[in-house]
Scaffold this motif. Structure first.
Motif, short mmCIF file in Angstrom:
data_model
loop_
_atom_site.label_atom_id
_atom_site.label_comp_id
_atom_site.label_asym_id
_atom_site.label_seq_id
_atom_site.Cartn_x
_atom_site.Cartn_y
_atom_site.Cartn_z
N LYS A 141 -0.61 -58.23 28.07
CA LYS A 141 -1.15 -58.20 29.42
C LYS A 141 -2.58 -57.66 29.42
O LYS A 141 -2.91 -56.75 28.68
CB LYS A 141 -0.28 -57.33 30.33
N SER A 142 -3.43 -58.24 30.27
CA SER A 142 -4.78 -57.71 30.43
C SER A 142 -4.73 -56.44 31.27
O SER A 142 -3.84 -56.26 32.09
CB SER A 142 -5.68 -58.76 31.10
N VAL A 143 -5.69 -55.56 31.04
CA VAL A 143 -5.76 -54.28 31.75
C VAL A 143 -6.96 -54.31 32.68
O VAL A 143 -8.09 -54.55 32.24
CB VAL A 143 -5.87 -53.10 30.76
N ASP A 144 -6.74 -54.07 33.96
CA ASP A 144 -7.83 -54.02 34.94
C ASP A 144 -8.50 -52.65 34.90
O ASP A 144 -7.83 -51.63 34.84
CB ASP A 144 -7.28 -54.27 36.36
N GLN A 145 -9.84 -52.65 34.93
CA GLN A 145 -10.59 -51.40 34.93
C GLN A 145 -11.29 -51.21 36.27
O GLN A 145 -11.84 -52.16 36.83
CB GLN A 145 -11.64 -51.40 33.80
N TYR A 146 -11.28 -49.97 36.76
CA TYR A 146 -11.82 -49.66 38.08
C TYR A 146 -12.78 -48.48 38.02
O TYR A 146 -12.66 -47.60 37.18
CB TYR A 146 -10.69 -49.31 39.06
N THR B 133 -6.54 -42.74 32.13
CA THR B 133 -5.27 -43.11 32.74
C THR B 133 -5.33 -42.97 34.26
O THR B 133 -5.83 -41.98 34.78
CB THR B 133 -4.14 -42.22 32.20
N MET B 134 -4.80 -43.98 34.95
CA MET B 134 -4.71 -43.95 36.40
C MET B 134 -3.30 -43.50 36.78
O MET B 134 -2.31 -44.09 36.36
CB MET B 134 -5.00 -45.34 36.98
N VAL B 135 -3.23 -42.43 37.58
CA VAL B 135 -1.95 -41.76 37.83
C VAL B 135 -1.50 -41.93 39.27
O VAL B 135 -2.30 -41.94 40.19
CB VAL B 135 -2.08 -40.25 37.49
N TYR B 136 -0.18 -42.09 39.44
CA TYR B 136 0.42 -42.05 40.78
C TYR B 136 1.63 -41.13 40.77
O TYR B 136 2.21 -40.86 39.71
CB TYR B 136 0.79 -43.46 41.26
N ARG B 137 1.99 -40.64 41.94
CA ARG B 137 3.14 -39.73 42.09
C ARG B 137 4.07 -40.23 43.19
O ARG B 137 3.59 -40.63 44.26
CB ARG B 137 2.68 -38.31 42.43
N LEU B 138 5.36 -40.21 42.92
CA LEU B 138 6.36 -40.54 43.93
C LEU B 138 6.92 -39.22 44.46
O LEU B 138 7.90 -38.69 43.95
CB LEU B 138 7.47 -41.40 43.33
N ASN B 139 6.26 -38.67 45.49
CA ASN B 139 6.66 -37.37 46.02
C ASN B 139 8.08 -37.38 46.56
O ASN B 139 8.77 -36.36 46.54
CB ASN B 139 5.70 -36.91 47.11
N TYR B 140 8.52 -38.52 47.07
CA TYR B 140 9.87 -38.61 47.64
C TYR B 140 10.95 -38.66 46.55
O TYR B 140 12.13 -38.44 46.82
CB TYR B 140 9.99 -39.84 48.55
N ALA B 141 10.56 -38.94 45.31
CA ALA B 141 11.52 -39.00 44.20
C ALA B 141 11.40 -37.78 43.30
O ALA B 141 12.37 -37.05 43.09
CB ALA B 141 11.32 -40.28 43.40
N ASP B 142 10.20 -37.55 42.75
CA ASP B 142 9.96 -36.41 41.87
C ASP B 142 8.47 -36.07 41.90
O ASP B 142 7.69 -36.67 41.15
CB ASP B 142 10.42 -36.70 40.45
N PRO C 196 1.87 -43.14 34.98
CA PRO C 196 0.66 -43.94 34.74
C PRO C 196 0.83 -45.39 35.20
O PRO C 196 1.91 -45.97 35.10
CB PRO C 196 0.52 -43.88 33.21
N TYR C 197 -0.24 -45.96 35.73
CA TYR C 197 -0.30 -47.40 35.95
C TYR C 197 -0.57 -48.05 34.60
O TYR C 197 -1.61 -47.80 33.98
CB TYR C 197 -1.42 -47.75 36.93
N THR C 198 0.34 -48.88 34.11
CA THR C 198 0.21 -49.42 32.75
C THR C 198 -0.79 -50.57 32.66
O THR C 198 -1.38 -50.78 31.61
CB THR C 198 1.58 -49.91 32.24
N ALA C 199 -1.02 -51.30 33.74
CA ALA C 199 -1.90 -52.46 33.70
C ALA C 199 -3.26 -52.18 34.34
O ALA C 199 -4.06 -53.08 34.52
CB ALA C 199 -1.25 -53.65 34.38
N ASP D 33 -0.42 -50.30 45.55
CA ASP D 33 -0.64 -50.68 44.16
C ASP D 33 -1.89 -49.98 43.64
O ASP D 33 -2.53 -49.20 44.36
CB ASP D 33 -0.76 -52.20 44.02
N ALA D 34 -2.25 -50.26 42.40
CA ALA D 34 -3.40 -49.58 41.79
C ALA D 34 -4.69 -49.85 42.54
O ALA D 34 -5.49 -48.95 42.77
CB ALA D 34 -3.53 -50.01 40.32
N ALA D 35 -4.91 -51.10 42.94
CA ALA D 35 -6.15 -51.44 43.66
C ALA D 35 -6.25 -50.66 44.97
O ALA D 35 -7.32 -50.16 45.32
CB ALA D 35 -6.20 -52.94 43.92
#
Length: 207
Positions: free
Chosen positions: A28-33, A70-79, A85-88, A176-178
């Motif tokens: 898979k290609s990786v998008d850079q931001y 690494t681009m990071v996200y958190r699911l506060n409602y889960a943990d 990390p966003y893998t793509a 999503d990441a974008a």
């Protein structure tokens, strides 16, 4: 025997090419931001008095996980304790580098004179920034924000003047990441405006 060896070699070569092609197709290609271009000066937000001394802004500091791309996200409602990390998708530079450059650019755009530590002389104003959070945060499946939390400390030479914590959470337009990138860029710009307003409100010496 020679013909059999040739056929076997051709078969091995064909199989190698086929496997290589499959590997390339599955990779898979990786998008850079990054934060994108600066907003126009007219809509950039706060401005700084031109009479202020020059401001030295060292590189922003923060936890080790913000010193990678690494681009990071958190699911506060889960943990809320788990940084995922966003893998793509990834940043074009580390978040600490992106924040450093954005703050310098926004403050310089406001009319202030911004210096690096190598260009500064003794007695200049010094603005130190420590980042506590910089993540795409999900409070629920439907609600997510770009969360920026940082602590700014202002010094006049070696004299401590003031310190303040800034928090900005901008709603994301997509889960999503974008969407997270746009929200984090907006939060960073908003924090830059907050910092400029804070500095402008302090009783600082004039050159």
């Amino acid at each position: 025997m020679k013909r059999s060896s040739r056929l076997l070699s051709l078969l091995v070569l064909s199989l190698s090419v086929l496997l290589a092609g499959c590997g390339s197709a599955s990779r898979k290609s990786v998008d850079q931001y990054d934060f994108g271009p600066l907003p126009d000066a007219g809509v950039a937000g706060a401005t700084m008095p031109s009479s202020l001394p020059a401001i030295v802004i060292p590189d922003v500091t923060g936890p080790a996980w913000l010193d990678t791309q690494t681009m990071v996200y958190r699911l506060n409602y889960a943990d809320p304790l788990q940084a995922r990390p966003y893998t793509a998708s990834r940043w074009s530079a580390t978040p600490l580098q992106l924040i450093t450059q954005r703050l310098k650019s926004r403050i310089a755009q406001s009319g202030a004179r911004v210096l690096s530590t190598t260009d500064a002389s003794a007695g200049e104003l010094l603005l130190r920034i420590e980042v506590d959070d910089f993540s795409h945060t999900f409070d629920s499946n439907q609600q997510n924000v770009g969360s920026v939390v940082l602590r700014a400390s202002l010094f006049d030479g070696r004299k401590f003047l003031d310190q303040k914590t800034f928090v900005r959470k901008t709603p994301s337009t997509s889960a999503d990441a974008a969407g997270g990138v746009r929200a984090l860029a907006a939060s960073t710009d908003a924090v830059a405006a907050d910092i400029m307003a804070w500095i402008s409100s302090l009783p600082l010496r004039r050159p």
